[in-house]
Design a protein around this motif. Structure first.
Motif, mmCIF file in Angstrom:
data_model
loop_
_atom_site.group_PDB
_atom_site.id
_atom_site.type_symbol
_atom_site.label_atom_id
_atom_site.label_comp_id
_atom_site.label_asym_id
_atom_site.label_seq_id
_atom_site.Cartn_x
_atom_site.Cartn_y
_atom_site.Cartn_z
ATOM 1 N N LEU A 174 0.840 -1.210 0.000
ATOM 2 C CA LEU A 174 0.000 0.000 0.000
ATOM 3 C C LEU A 174 0.870 1.253 0.000
ATOM 4 O O LEU A 174 0.568 2.233 -0.692
ATOM 5 C CB LEU A 174 -0.947 -0.007 1.206
ATOM 6 N N VAL A 175 1.962 1.216 0.760
ATOM 7 C CA VAL A 175 2.894 2.351 0.788
ATOM 8 C C VAL A 175 3.535 2.524 -0.582
ATOM 9 O O VAL A 175 3.606 3.645 -1.111
ATOM 10 C CB VAL A 175 3.978 2.154 1.876
ATOM 11 N N ALA A 176 3.983 1.434 -1.185
ATOM 12 C CA ALA A 176 4.620 1.508 -2.506
ATOM 13 C C ALA A 176 3.653 2.053 -3.554
ATOM 14 O O ALA A 176 4.037 2.858 -4.415
ATOM 15 C CB ALA A 176 5.133 0.129 -2.911
ATOM 16 N N MET A 177 2.383 1.638 -3.483
ATOM 17 C CA MET A 177 1.394 2.131 -4.440
ATOM 18 C C MET A 177 1.150 3.627 -4.267
ATOM 19 O O MET A 177 1.063 4.366 -5.255
ATOM 20 C CB MET A 177 0.081 1.353 -4.275
ATOM 21 N N ASN A 185 2.188 6.753 -7.007
ATOM 22 C CA ASN A 185 1.231 7.763 -7.479
ATOM 23 C C ASN A 185 1.599 9.172 -7.012
ATOM 24 O O ASN A 185 0.843 10.108 -7.245
ATOM 25 C CB ASN A 185 -0.182 7.413 -7.011
ATOM 26 N N GLY A 186 2.728 9.302 -6.317
ATOM 27 C CA GLY A 186 3.160 10.609 -5.821
ATOM 28 C C GLY A 186 2.389 11.084 -4.608
ATOM 29 O O GLY A 186 2.477 12.243 -4.229
ATOM 30 N N ASN A 187 1.646 10.200 -3.982
ATOM 31 C CA ASN A 187 0.840 10.572 -2.815
ATOM 32 C C ASN A 187 1.585 10.182 -1.544
ATOM 33 O O ASN A 187 1.273 9.183 -0.898
ATOM 34 C CB ASN A 187 -0.534 9.902 -2.886
ATOM 35 N N TYR A 188 2.562 11.015 -1.187
ATOM 36 C CA TYR A 188 3.423 10.716 -0.052
ATOM 37 C C TYR A 188 2.690 10.821 1.279
ATOM 38 O O TYR A 188 2.974 10.063 2.204
ATOM 39 C CB TYR A 188 4.648 11.624 -0.068
ATOM 40 N N LYS A 189 1.751 11.734 1.380
ATOM 41 C CA LYS A 189 0.991 11.859 2.632
ATOM 42 C C LYS A 189 0.143 10.621 2.887
ATOM 43 O O LYS A 189 0.005 10.179 4.022
ATOM 44 C CB LYS A 189 0.146 13.129 2.617
ATOM 45 N N GLU A 190 -0.422 10.055 1.833
ATOM 46 C CA GLU A 190 -1.183 8.813 1.989
ATOM 47 C C GLU A 190 -0.260 7.688 2.454
ATOM 48 O O GLU A 190 -0.617 6.895 3.332
ATOM 49 C CB GLU A 190 -1.861 8.416 0.680
ATOM 50 N N ALA A 191 0.947 7.627 1.898
ATOM 51 C CA ALA A 191 1.915 6.605 2.309
ATOM 52 C C ALA A 191 2.278 6.772 3.787
ATOM 53 O O ALA A 191 2.380 5.784 4.523
ATOM 54 C CB ALA A 191 3.167 6.690 1.438
ATOM 55 N N ILE A 192 2.445 8.015 4.214
ATOM 56 C CA ILE A 192 2.727 8.279 5.630
ATOM 57 C C ILE A 192 1.564 7.805 6.492
ATOM 58 O O ILE A 192 1.760 7.154 7.525
ATOM 59 C CB ILE A 192 3.013 9.780 5.860
ATOM 60 N N ASN A 193 0.353 8.113 6.061
ATOM 61 C CA ASN A 193 -0.830 7.703 6.832
ATOM 62 C C ASN A 193 -0.932 6.186 6.954
ATOM 63 O O ASN A 193 -1.332 5.679 8.006
ATOM 64 C CB ASN A 193 -2.101 8.274 6.214
ATOM 65 N N VAL A 194 -0.582 5.472 5.896
ATOM 66 C CA VAL A 194 -0.636 4.007 5.945
ATOM 67 C C VAL A 194 0.267 3.490 7.067
ATOM 68 O O VAL A 194 -0.103 2.578 7.806
ATOM 69 C CB VAL A 194 -0.233 3.388 4.590
ATOM 70 N N LEU A 195 1.428 4.109 7.232
ATOM 71 C CA LEU A 195 2.376 3.645 8.250
ATOM 72 C C LEU A 195 2.099 4.218 9.639
ATOM 73 O O LEU A 195 2.245 3.518 10.638
ATOM 74 C CB LEU A 195 3.801 3.997 7.828
ATOM 75 N N GLU A 196 1.707 5.483 9.702
ATOM 76 C CA GLU A 196 1.581 6.150 11.002
ATOM 77 C C GLU A 196 0.179 6.147 11.588
ATOM 78 O O GLU A 196 0.034 6.099 12.807
ATOM 79 C CB GLU A 196 2.006 7.622 10.891
ATOM 80 N N LYS A 197 -0.840 6.234 10.757
ATOM 81 C CA LYS A 197 -2.173 6.521 11.275
ATOM 82 C C LYS A 197 -3.215 5.450 11.035
ATOM 83 O O LYS A 197 -4.065 5.216 11.888
ATOM 84 C CB LYS A 197 -2.671 7.846 10.705
ATOM 85 N N ASP A 198 -3.196 4.821 9.860
ATOM 86 C CA ASP A 198 -4.235 3.838 9.559
ATOM 87 C C ASP A 198 -4.227 2.722 10.596
ATOM 88 O O ASP A 198 -3.176 2.153 10.908
ATOM 89 C CB ASP A 198 -4.026 3.236 8.165
ATOM 90 N N GLN A 199 -5.396 2.444 11.132
ATOM 91 C CA GLN A 199 -5.529 1.417 12.160
ATOM 92 C C GLN A 199 -5.696 0.060 11.487
ATOM 93 O O GLN A 199 -6.681 -0.181 10.799
ATOM 94 C CB GLN A 199 -6.727 1.723 13.057
ATOM 95 N N THR A 200 -4.715 -0.806 11.684
ATOM 96 C CA THR A 200 -4.745 -2.091 10.985
ATOM 97 C C THR A 200 -4.911 -3.280 11.913
ATOM 98 O O THR A 200 -5.192 -4.378 11.452
ATOM 99 C CB THR A 200 -3.447 -2.298 10.177
ATOM 100 N N LEU A 219 9.889 9.737 3.379
ATOM 101 C CA LEU A 219 8.572 10.301 3.058
ATOM 102 C C LEU A 219 8.399 11.696 3.660
ATOM 103 O O LEU A 219 7.898 12.611 2.991
ATOM 104 C CB LEU A 219 7.459 9.371 3.542
ATOM 105 N N HIS A 220 8.808 11.859 4.906
ATOM 106 C CA HIS A 220 8.682 13.183 5.529
ATOM 107 C C HIS A 220 9.627 14.193 4.881
ATOM 108 O O HIS A 220 9.288 15.376 4.778
ATOM 109 C CB HIS A 220 8.901 13.091 7.043
ATOM 110 N N MET A 221 10.790 13.726 4.421
ATOM 111 C CA MET A 221 11.679 14.634 3.686
ATOM 112 C C MET A 221 10.996 15.100 2.404
ATOM 113 O O MET A 221 11.056 16.284 2.060
ATOM 114 C CB MET A 221 13.008 13.937 3.365
ATOM 115 N N ARG A 222 10.337 14.186 1.711
ATOM 116 C CA ARG A 222 9.668 14.534 0.447
ATOM 117 C C ARG A 222 8.495 15.487 0.652
ATOM 118 O O ARG A 222 8.161 16.247 -0.253
ATOM 119 C CB ARG A 222 9.196 13.275 -0.264
#
Length: 195
Positions: A22-25, A29-44, A72-75
């Motif tokens: 999910l992070v790679a996808m 797509n250039g959606n770095y904030k979504e990738a951050i959310n997958v790792l930091e916020k999404d409840q899995t 990701l945060h650098m980007r």
């Protein structure tokens, strides 16, 4: 594919592969904030008390996750958060010189010269070979900036000590480039740093 991985996480909430896909996808797509959310916020994951946790909370010492979050945060331009994750990486693997170099670059980018100098110095202590020129240049230019500013906040180093660090870094760089085709370019870069 995204829905497939999300459904997989419902069935197997501890599956690292699905989260990383999910992070790679999102990154693709250039959606770095979504990738951050997958790792930091999404409840899995839900524990036995029905408390939900994110991937990061569940895998608290996953250095690959910390490295990914640093990048990701650098980007996204969130340097403070990137520095936090770079420090977490260093805690997990203090002997990886490249992590200290990244930490130094982040600290320098926000003007924390003492932290940058300490990080670049540690990187060079761990690896002073020619493949670590980023740390050597980082130490050199951070020392130049510190001499120019004439101030020090955390390490209480004097202008003389910064000048000595600058000379040391220049010596390391000259050793790295000695006899090479780019040594004359290095000489020009070092002269520019003195101005």
């Amino acid at each position: 594919a995204k829905l497939l991985y999300k459904n997989l996480l419902v069935e197997l909430p501890t599956d690292q592969f699905a989260v990383k896909r999910l992070v790679a996808m999102a990154k693709a797509n250039g959606n770095y904030k979504e990738a951050i959310n997958v790792l930091e916020k999404d409840q899995t994951y839900k524990d036995e008390d029905n408390n939900t946790m994110s991937y990061q909370e569940m895998h608290a010492v996953d250095i690959a996750c910390f490295k990914e979050l640093t990048q990701l945060h650098m980007r996204t331009g969130n340097v403070e958060r990137a520095m936090f994750y770079a420090e977490e990486c260093i805690l997990c693997d203090p002997y990886d010189y490249s992590l200290h170099t990244i930490h130094g670059e982040l600290a320098r980018s926000v003007g924390q010269l003492d932290r940058a100098i300490a990080a670049f110095s540690q990187s060079l202590r761990l690896n002073d070979a020619p493949n670590n020129t980023r740390a050597a240049f980082g130490l050199y230019y951070s020392s130049c900036d510190a001499v120019a500013k004439g101030e020090s906040k955390q390490l209480a180093q004097s202008k003389t000590e910064y000048t000595a660090l600058k000379v040391t870094a220049a010596g390391i760089l000259k050793g790295m480039y000695a006899g090479g085709p780019m040594s004359h370019v290095l000489d020009m870069a070092l002269k520019k740093g003195e101005n």
